[in-house]
Design a protein around this motif. Structure first.
Motif, PDB file in Angstrom:
ATOM      1  N   UNK A   1       0.823  -1.222   0.000  1.00 28.87           N
ATOM      2  CA  UNK A   1       0.000   0.000   0.000  1.00 28.87           C
ATOM      3  C   UNK A   1       0.855   1.269   0.000  1.00 28.87           C
ATOM      4  N   UNK A   2       0.358   2.346  -0.629  1.00 31.96           N
ATOM      5  CA  UNK A   2       1.028   3.651  -0.530  1.00 31.96           C
ATOM      6  C   UNK A   2       1.077   4.128   0.920  1.00 31.96           C
ATOM      7  N   UNK A   3       2.021   4.999   1.221  1.00 32.45           N
ATOM      8  CA  UNK A   3       2.240   5.449   2.599  1.00 32.45           C
ATOM      9  C   UNK A   3       0.970   6.022   3.229  1.00 32.45           C
ATOM     10  N   UNK A   4       0.273   6.896   2.505  1.00 35.99           N
ATOM     11  CA  UNK A   4      -0.902   7.549   3.091  1.00 35.99           C
ATOM     12  C   UNK A   4      -2.003   6.538   3.422  1.00 35.99           C
ATOM     13  N   UNK A   5      -2.087   5.448   2.644  1.00 33.65           N
ATOM     14  CA  UNK A   5      -3.071   4.396   2.913  1.00 33.65           C
ATOM     15  C   UNK A   5      -2.628   3.547   4.101  1.00 33.65           C
TER      16      UNK A   5
ATOM     17  N   UNK B   1     -12.713   4.785   3.547  1.00 29.90           N
ATOM     18  CA  UNK B   1     -11.388   4.779   2.924  1.00 29.90           C
ATOM     19  C   UNK B   1     -11.340   3.840   1.715  1.00 29.90           C
ATOM     20  N   UNK B   2     -11.989   2.704   1.809  1.00 32.64           N
ATOM     21  CA  UNK B   2     -12.053   1.794   0.658  1.00 32.64           C
ATOM     22  C   UNK B   2     -12.839   2.450  -0.484  1.00 32.64           C
ATOM     23  N   UNK B   3     -13.895   3.171  -0.131  1.00 35.98           N
ATOM     24  CA  UNK B   3     -14.625   3.945  -1.144  1.00 35.98           C
ATOM     25  C   UNK B   3     -13.678   4.903  -1.866  1.00 35.98           C
TER      26      UNK B   3
ATOM     27  N   UNK C   1      -9.859  14.731  -5.059  1.00 32.31           N
ATOM     28  CA  UNK C   1     -10.285  14.612  -3.651  1.00 32.31           C
ATOM     29  C   UNK C   1      -9.068  14.267  -2.792  1.00 32.31           C
ATOM     30  N   UNK C   2      -8.734  15.153  -1.866  1.00 30.11           N
ATOM     31  CA  UNK C   2      -7.542  14.966  -1.036  1.00 30.11           C
ATOM     32  C   UNK C   2      -7.789  13.937   0.072  1.00 30.11           C
ATOM     33  N   UNK C   3      -6.843  13.040   0.234  1.00 29.49           N
ATOM     34  CA  UNK C   3      -6.947  12.037   1.300  1.00 29.49           C
ATOM     35  C   UNK C   3      -6.873  12.685   2.683  1.00 29.49           C
TER      36      UNK C   3
END
Length: 213
Positions: A28-32, A82-84, A93-95
């Motif tokens: 997964x990416x860091x933010x995730x 988050x999965x959405x 859309x910013x995390x």
């Protein structure tokens, strides 16, 4: 027999947690990662606490773990959101907005636990359990949140770039979680806590991680 199925479900969640957290850590990416790994650890700690309450049969332990036992009310909706975010694939859309939402929800949950009152019940099959006095209203609020998320998923189902098959899979999981909560409310499900929903969420997380490959 019911208690055996209950304990098997808890052990299944612990097993699914190990699989999911390993996959997210690697892919997964860091933010995730920053979002999902604490959520999965929360699921792990909650189910471990429920297992300890059943085995140790200590009423003081049960009362002290109230804030952990009801973590599913916080974690399940946040994980779905988050999965959405991953499945909707909205570029602008910013995390960070999900981080902010999570912080607000955590604060609300802490306030909810601080002012909630309940009673400790000893069950022959499941050991000590915590039952909140306003449990029916909490479950109703949880149902409203899940139905709202289901409607949100429906609205995005035919949008451009959406991972439609994955989104449908998640929405089916939300329906099953809703059924589980309703069954507990009306007494069809004899287990003291909703753990079936977390099993499904971890399965969904294992499916979600495949989108990063």
């Amino acid at each position: 027999m019911i208690s055996i199925i209950y304990y098997v479900q808890i052990l299944l969640i612990l097993f699914l947690f190990l699989i999911a957290i390993n996959k997210f850590y690697k892919n997964a990416p860091i933010k995730i990662k920053i979002f999902f790994i604490p959520c999965m650890i929360g699921i792990f700690i909650r189910n471990l606490s429920i297992l300890f309450m059943s085995i140790l049969k200590d009423s003081s332990l049960a009362y002290n773990l109230m804030g952990i036992v009801y973590l599913d009310y916080l974690i399940v909706p946040l994980v779905i959101i988050c999965i959405y975010y991953i499945y909707f694939r909205i570029d602008n859309f910013s995390f960070n907005k999900i981080y902010l939402l999570s912080l607000i929800c955590i604060c609300l949950y802490v306030i909810f636990i601080k002012f909630s009152q309940g009673k400790i019940i000893l069950n022959d099959m499941f050991g000590y359990m915590i039952k909140l006095n306003n449990n029916i209203y909490i479950n109703l609020a949880f149902i409203i949140i899940l139905v709202s998320l289901l409607i949100l998923g429906t609205l995005f189902l035919n949008k451009k770039n959406v991972l439609k098959d994955k989104l449908i899979e998640l929405m089916i999981i939300i329906v099953f979680i809703l059924i589980d909560i309703i069954f507990i409310m009306i007494g069809i499900n004899p287990t003291p806590y909703s753990i079936f929903g977390e099993s499904l969420i971890l399965i969904s997380l294992n499916s979600c991680i495949k989108t990063f490959k």
